[in-house]
Design a protein around this motif. Sequence first.
Motif, mmCIF file in Angstrom:
data_model
loop_
_atom_site.group_PDB
_atom_site.id
_atom_site.type_symbol
_atom_site.label_atom_id
_atom_site.label_comp_id
_atom_site.label_asym_id
_atom_site.label_seq_id
_atom_site.Cartn_x
_atom_site.Cartn_y
_atom_site.Cartn_z
ATOM 1 N N ALA A 89 0.815 -1.216 0.000
ATOM 2 C CA ALA A 89 0.000 0.000 0.000
ATOM 3 C C ALA A 89 0.849 1.267 0.000
ATOM 4 N N ASP A 90 1.935 1.282 0.773
ATOM 5 C CA ASP A 90 2.820 2.450 0.768
ATOM 6 C C ASP A 90 3.367 2.709 -0.626
ATOM 7 N N LEU A 91 3.827 1.647 -1.276
ATOM 8 C CA LEU A 91 4.387 1.766 -2.621
ATOM 9 C C LEU A 91 3.325 2.258 -3.602
ATOM 10 N N LYS A 92 2.113 1.714 -3.488
ATOM 11 C CA LYS A 92 1.048 2.091 -4.415
ATOM 12 C C LYS A 92 0.671 3.561 -4.267
ATOM 13 N N VAL A 93 0.477 4.009 -3.037
ATOM 14 C CA VAL A 93 0.059 5.395 -2.827
ATOM 15 C C VAL A 93 1.155 6.364 -3.255
ATOM 16 N N ARG A 94 2.412 6.007 -2.999
ATOM 17 C CA ARG A 94 3.519 6.901 -3.352
ATOM 18 C C ARG A 94 3.737 6.991 -4.855
ATOM 19 N N ASP B 209 1.318 6.059 -7.338
ATOM 20 C CA ASP B 209 0.109 6.194 -8.153
ATOM 21 C C ASP B 209 -0.943 7.007 -7.400
ATOM 22 N N PRO B 210 -0.916 8.327 -7.511
ATOM 23 C CA PRO B 210 -1.878 9.155 -6.775
ATOM 24 C C PRO B 210 -3.319 8.925 -7.179
ATOM 25 N N ARG B 211 -3.544 8.381 -8.379
ATOM 26 C CA ARG B 211 -4.919 8.071 -8.786
ATOM 27 C C ARG B 211 -5.565 7.070 -7.846
ATOM 28 N N ALA B 212 -4.742 6.184 -7.268
ATOM 29 C CA ALA B 212 -5.272 5.160 -6.376
ATOM 30 C C ALA B 212 -5.928 5.764 -5.143
ATOM 31 N N ILE B 213 -5.504 6.956 -4.757
ATOM 32 C CA ILE B 213 -6.104 7.613 -3.593
ATOM 33 C C ILE B 213 -7.572 7.925 -3.886
ATOM 34 N N TYR C 195 -5.681 16.266 -15.578
ATOM 35 C CA TYR C 195 -6.675 15.425 -16.257
ATOM 36 C C TYR C 195 -7.145 14.310 -15.341
ATOM 37 N N ASN C 196 -6.206 13.589 -14.728
ATOM 38 C CA ASN C 196 -6.581 12.481 -13.852
ATOM 39 C C ASN C 196 -7.213 12.970 -12.560
ATOM 40 N N ALA C 197 -6.806 14.139 -12.095
ATOM 41 C CA ALA C 197 -7.427 14.701 -10.893
ATOM 42 C C ALA C 197 -8.905 14.959 -11.145
ATOM 43 N N VAL C 198 -9.209 15.631 -12.250
ATOM 44 C CA VAL C 198 -10.597 15.963 -12.565
ATOM 45 C C VAL C 198 -11.401 14.706 -12.845
ATOM 46 N N TYR C 199 -10.870 13.805 -13.671
ATOM 47 C CA TYR C 199 -11.635 12.614 -14.041
ATOM 48 C C TYR C 199 -11.938 11.742 -12.836
ATOM 49 N N ASN C 200 -10.935 11.474 -12.009
ATOM 50 C CA ASN C 200 -11.150 10.578 -10.872
ATOM 51 C C ASN C 200 -12.011 11.218 -9.787
ATOM 52 N N MET C 201 -11.882 12.519 -9.592
ATOM 53 C CA MET C 201 -12.770 13.205 -8.660
ATOM 54 C C MET C 201 -14.198 13.176 -9.190
ATOM 55 N N GLN C 202 -14.342 13.407 -10.491
ATOM 56 C CA GLN C 202 -15.660 13.397 -11.114
ATOM 57 C C GLN C 202 -16.331 12.045 -10.956
ATOM 58 N N SER C 203 -15.586 10.967 -11.125
ATOM 59 C CA SER C 203 -16.148 9.627 -11.010
ATOM 60 C C SER C 203 -16.715 9.376 -9.617
ATOM 61 N N GLY C 204 -16.097 9.977 -8.607
ATOM 62 C CA GLY C 204 -16.597 9.808 -7.253
ATOM 63 C C GLY C 204 -17.867 10.582 -6.986
ATOM 64 N N LEU D 43 -2.506 5.988 3.206
ATOM 65 C CA LEU D 43 -3.214 7.219 2.860
ATOM 66 C C LEU D 43 -2.871 8.343 3.831
ATOM 67 N N LYS D 44 -2.818 8.009 5.093
ATOM 68 C CA LYS D 44 -2.518 9.036 6.099
ATOM 69 C C LYS D 44 -1.068 9.515 6.017
ATOM 70 N N ASN D 45 -0.169 8.635 5.600
ATOM 71 C CA ASN D 45 1.255 8.984 5.580
ATOM 72 C C ASN D 45 1.714 9.647 4.280
ATOM 73 N N HIS D 46 1.074 9.311 3.163
ATOM 74 C CA HIS D 46 1.655 9.698 1.878
ATOM 75 C C HIS D 46 0.720 10.456 0.935
ATOM 76 N N SER D 47 -0.542 10.656 1.311
ATOM 77 C CA SER D 47 -1.495 11.250 0.366
ATOM 78 C C SER D 47 -1.079 12.629 -0.115
ATOM 79 N N GLU D 48 -0.679 13.497 0.791
ATOM 80 C CA GLU D 48 -0.389 14.871 0.397
ATOM 81 C C GLU D 48 0.758 14.941 -0.604
#
Length: 454
Positions: free
Chosen positions: A233-238, A240-244, A280-289, A266-271
């Motif tokens: 999970a640490d590796l994934k979040v660091r 691939d920010p889309r995974a957040i 593009y990915n920020a808008v699309y993934n936020m929109q999907s939620g 998420l708590k350690n690495h999200s920011e």
Amino acid sequence: MKLYRLSWMWVAILFCTLSFNACTDNADNPSKPEVPGSTDGFFTAEINKLIDANYSDVVANGYAKLIIPKTMYDENRFTFPTNATNDMKCMVDAGYKVYVNGGSVRDAILGKPSHDVDFSTNASIEQIIATVPKTWSFNAFRNIWVVKAYHDGDIETDIAPIFAIFPELAGKANVPMAKNPDSPYSDDLLEDTYSRDFTFNSLYYDYATGDVIDYHGGLRDLRDGVVNTVVDADLKVRTDPRAILRGLRFAAKYDFKVSDVFDKALKNHSEASLATLDSYNAVYNMQSGFDGGFALKYYDLLYYYKVTHFFWTSLKDRFDTSEYNDLVRGLLGELDRQGKADMALSLAAIFWPRFAGDIKAKDNPTADDVKAIWVTIDKENRANYKFDDKSYTYIPQFIQDVWYLQLQMADSANQTAEKVSEIRKAERFADALRLLKARAVLDTSLSSLVESWS
């Protein structure tokens, strides 16, 4: 089609190559989804026993292959749109492997119909194009090409060669090395699993045999309602920010629990990770939620993990106050109750308390006053994140229109027949009325206003 959805059109036009149609269309099949199969439970006692027995090996080795044959479940559960089925038949008939992947498998196991079908194959890009009709290839990311099959009046099918393990993951935290590190593709389905974000998205359905294939305990997590990453999970979040944003969306959509290790990551690495996410990915993934009808649940998770604090710094002094949160949560909950609200309407609600406070200082506020307030808010939002114009400009205008209509609808001077007719003809009137109705649930003094405009 709303303006902000047009950004997806790049997929259809960039890096396209016209296909050679070696497999003819089946004209007898209508271009519409087949009727979904049985929604009886997939997780029988027999299947659960296999899942639990296999999971200890997953934990010990990082992966362990589990096959659930079609003889153990109702095979009618896996039904796909007719044209996607035709595409898969073309590939199988030509001697290639076909593995349906991602959301189609996840949703079929949950008893939901499959609409958006993707599948992996051991064929090359050139072989796919030579086999399936009406196909175009495009560079999906990092010079990794994918094929899209088009069908009039039906949903497109994404077809990709089996992906190799990405270089940044190979050999790290229980991830094997790629068999052929010089190629983005592989002949080993296990390698493809490491391109998937969550375990329940790394499930495969072998179209030829009906087998369900699981390497990472995805069936167990789907059964138990847990959002868990395929890789550490640490590796994934660091990396691939889309995974957040995607992980929190799945948690909200299915009311799943975030796994302990994903929670910690998420708590350690999200920011730090979000700071690397492109607009593009920020808008699309936020929109999907926010588009899914569970805006309140999604907002609550974004708030809990401080994703809200990163993207919307203009609200940083308000997020942790009960006055702000009670109002925003009430608005989003009511919008969910009314029906699916899209991202723009959700954001109009999220920023409403800030706007409502600022607009009070204006006498007889105009559209320019509304715009000036948004410009100030948007400038503060950009403190952490730089959105480019093409990916982000749709939201401000929508929000400004809805907010200004709120002011017009509340102005007693606009109760003349001529003005009422003009406001009702406004492009965003229906959205504005939805927000007004949501506000009226929390403030009953607005009830008569809602009644008059309804």
